[in-house]
Design a protein around this motif. Sequence first.
Motif, short mmCIF file in Angstrom:
data_model
loop_
_atom_site.label_atom_id
_atom_site.label_comp_id
_atom_site.label_asym_id
_atom_site.label_seq_id
_atom_site.Cartn_x
_atom_site.Cartn_y
_atom_site.Cartn_z
N THR A 441 -16.55 12.46 -33.08
CA THR A 441 -17.69 11.60 -32.79
C THR A 441 -18.99 12.37 -32.93
O THR A 441 -19.23 13.35 -32.22
CB THR A 441 -17.61 10.93 -31.40
OG1 THR A 441 -18.88 10.29 -31.12
CG2 THR A 441 -17.27 11.89 -30.29
N HIS A 444 -21.56 8.63 -30.99
CA HIS A 444 -21.21 7.52 -30.11
C HIS A 444 -20.64 7.99 -28.79
O HIS A 444 -20.70 7.27 -27.80
CB HIS A 444 -20.22 6.58 -30.79
CG HIS A 444 -20.80 5.82 -31.95
ND1 HIS A 444 -20.06 5.05 -32.79
CD2 HIS A 444 -22.08 5.74 -32.40
CE1 HIS A 444 -20.83 4.52 -33.72
NE2 HIS A 444 -22.06 4.93 -33.51
N GLY A 445 -20.07 9.18 -28.76
CA GLY A 445 -19.48 9.70 -27.53
C GLY A 445 -18.01 9.34 -27.39
O GLY A 445 -17.39 8.79 -28.32
N VAL A 446 -17.47 9.64 -26.22
CA VAL A 446 -16.02 9.60 -26.00
C VAL A 446 -15.61 8.32 -25.27
O VAL A 446 -14.71 7.60 -25.71
CB VAL A 446 -15.57 10.84 -25.19
CG1 VAL A 446 -14.07 10.79 -24.93
CG2 VAL A 446 -15.95 12.12 -25.94
N ILE A 484 -13.75 10.83 -20.87
CA ILE A 484 -13.81 12.20 -21.42
C ILE A 484 -12.53 12.97 -21.07
O ILE A 484 -11.76 13.28 -21.97
CB ILE A 484 -15.07 12.98 -20.98
CG1 ILE A 484 -16.34 12.27 -21.48
CG2 ILE A 484 -15.02 14.42 -21.54
CD1 ILE A 484 -17.64 13.03 -21.24
#
Lengths: 487, 487
Positions: A441, A444-446, A484
Amino acid sequence: MNRTGPVHCRSEQEDPTAMTAAPQLARTAPAAVEAVLDRLRPLLGDRLTTSAAVCEQHGRDESYHDPMPPDAVAFAESTEEVAAIVRACADHTVPVIPFGTGTSLEGHVAALRGGICLDLSHMTAILEVRPEDMDCTVQAGVTRKQLNEHLRDTGLFFPIDPGADASLGGMAATRASGTNAVRYGTMREAVLALTVVTADGRVLKTGRRARKSAAGYDLTRLFVGSEGTLGVITEVTLRLHGIPECVLSAVCPFPGLKAAVDTVIETIQTGVPIARIEFLDANQMRGINAYSGTDYAIAPTLFLEFHGTEAFAREQVGMVEAIAAEHGATGFQWAETLEDRNRLWQARHNAYYAGLALKPGAKGFSSDVCVPISRLADCLADTAEDCAASSVVTAIVGHVGDGNFHVLFIVDPDAPEEVAAARALNDRIVARALAMEGTCTGEHGVGYGKMAFLEAEHGPEGMAVMRALKVALDPDDIMNPGKIVRV
Amino acid sequence: MNRTGPVHCRSEQEDPTAMTAAPQLARTAPAAVEAVLDRLRPLLGDRLTTSAAVCEQHGRDESYHDPMPPDAVAFAESTEEVAAIVRACADHTVPVIPFGTGTSLEGHVAALRGGICLDLSHMTAILEVRPEDMDCTVQAGVTRKQLNEHLRDTGLFFPIDPGADASLGGMAATRASGTNAVRYGTMREAVLALTVVTADGRVLKTGRRARKSAAGYDLTRLFVGSEGTLGVITEVTLRLHGIPECVLSAVCPFPGLKAAVDTVIETIQTGVPIARIEFLDANQMRGINAYSGTDYAIAPTLFLEFHGTEAFAREQVGMVEAIAAEHGATGFQWAETLEDRNRLWQARHNAYYAGLALKPGAKGFSSDVCVPISRLADCLADTAEDCAASSVVTAIVGHVGDGNFHVLFIVDPDAPEEVAAARALNDRIVARALAMEGTCTGEHGVGYGKMAFLEAEHGPEGMAVMRALKVALDPDDIMNPGKIVRV
């Protein structure tokens, strides 16, 4: 650096057609939630709600991942209120899920174990703008457009632009970036300091306003990108930039994907400080024409922007036009006025919705990989081939100056074979990026949507360190649990 | 952001004339050290030594802080050897103190509890240079000059320049910066990824080579600036930059301190991407002339450098000359050739030794504060006045584009009243910077020399988080113990 073997990201028990199901974690005990609500009612009054409609809306982001509503939503108006809410939750081991504008894309705000959604959208005070230091401090709920509107008469602007009019707290929490990152960096570089409420309800200032410091561990960067799992960001101190004297924007179609991407790569390698260089494939351009009523060529296309003094911006243009011409591009279409520029970038920003227009009634979800620039041409070409061979309707758009691109999968959510095909395509795109020393990514992140890929990216050692950090700062796992790392 | 009350940094029990005494921590049990040595001898042979001379040299940096020798020095040649050494030390709870070139300035390498100094200076392999990605991976012992020598034919360079020819592992560990940081950033921005041996002897890759990532906690930035207290950096992946087509350097004296600093502030605010802008006070210029045989004006002076295409570099020069002229500067002295430029910057880099030349037989120690640029003029003016009123011989030099400056105190170490006066002056400089939202160290780091100021800077909440991180990643406190945070 060479974890390039096959990537097996998902467990065998998973249903491959259930692309977006939220993980089933134990829900928080109702009595604990009630105890927190009893304590918070006197503080928040009608800014605390258990309304099903409000809860439903707060468990959902803009992605295709399954939502999960919290038990209640608390609208905070100050850091002190956030601290009081977190302390109440900490005392009863009730989850806290921070919520900005709900524009995240990986299930970040889903209340996987229930608990209290902490809505920061009322925290819209611009606390201080310091033009002489080119920085400002804002409450977490201020959006990037609100900030830029406020800055209009100062000659300064905040460049980071993820498309959505996201809150700056949310952008810090997810390490957001977007079209301008190639020139101005991401939230990693933009954030000078944060005010964070930690899991025990204390108020932490992560740093000071000096442009650099060697005074201990980098607490600011620890919280940037931590997605609410280590604490709640309540105030953000940001670097600003001078509005350039001259801004030049253009659209340019290319004879093929490789010609466009090679132009990007050479531009970056030449050191041209280009402000934006965005790639869109032919499918994406078709969608944009349909959605925005434009008549761009249906071809792999770059959207470009140059910032500087007039002389320097024009010098950059000359260098990039020369590179593009070597790759067969002839049709630079310039946006001369502010209105034309805005129309151009609005068309680019509508790429997601334009993609959806390719298949009426379908829903979209987006991959988000980033690779070293030298691998970008291969990664994009292999991905385009993979997409073409698949039954899924796709569109590709990318912040290619950073090596970051998105494949938008446009699927009928009620067609399990389409969902399974898109999911398999996404897995292959991630595996391909990881094999090229990239990341699963770029921006957008996890959330919970990308957790399956993290171990392949960071290895067991990286996951062990992340888990140790999470346990150290949130021992009871109340801060946005299940995102996460799972502890 | 407003922790501006009085700063009380030191305990009352301390001897104010003992500016540099190392803290007295319990020494590690000899039997534990012996057990580690027995285990490591077969692995390292004569690369493991307990020689008093070698140990003495490895407990000492270039500062005026008291040294403290380790019990032994191990010269590692690979990440695997570092891991084996750390595992042996972990098994016997023996401290590990990483050592690069020993050029740190805050007692970073003093073995406060004894243990094993892990010397990485044999790890000088340049593992990979990737010109197409403008990055490289090196072993931790490679120095910045060695790297730039190696890069000479690639058209690329590594810009970060702290003066000393430090190792890149050490520079990452201390979040170093220097003269070019105003344009190219510090080690915080330059490091793409690290290989780190953690306190349990595992090998961690902190990230991948993609230019940006939102894939979980920022492990790279966690270890950058951690000074060996969380793990041992063994390999560094760094961003490189294209050698500019045109480099222009100049020296310019000013009618007063304020005129020089205001020129800096306006230059930064105008957005000129100046590559170097260094301030030196009149005392420092006198020292430079004496030391380097130059005949610069004895006046507050800026050393400047501009990078770009020829047209753009000259455009920048025009803008800064105009700003300087408004502040009464007339005498730009240009270094036209590479030799002239090197001579100019060598004179600047010799500032420390030149400062010492102001008082033969004296020793120097250096303050290192950094403030928001809007406060720089006040901070420097108040500091200059404070220095002038003090009995201590001082010279001021600064990376003023970042708001960072150093006061060099030139003292007779055997004159307790001079030492006490310098120490009091340093305390006041730090307190002044903190009151202006600045930091107690812009680039030298904490070591044990700056620990007394950290709580005033970060507050009890910041210290609690730092302590939690340290305990989480180094539960037995074996990694460079007694530095940054004491647990």
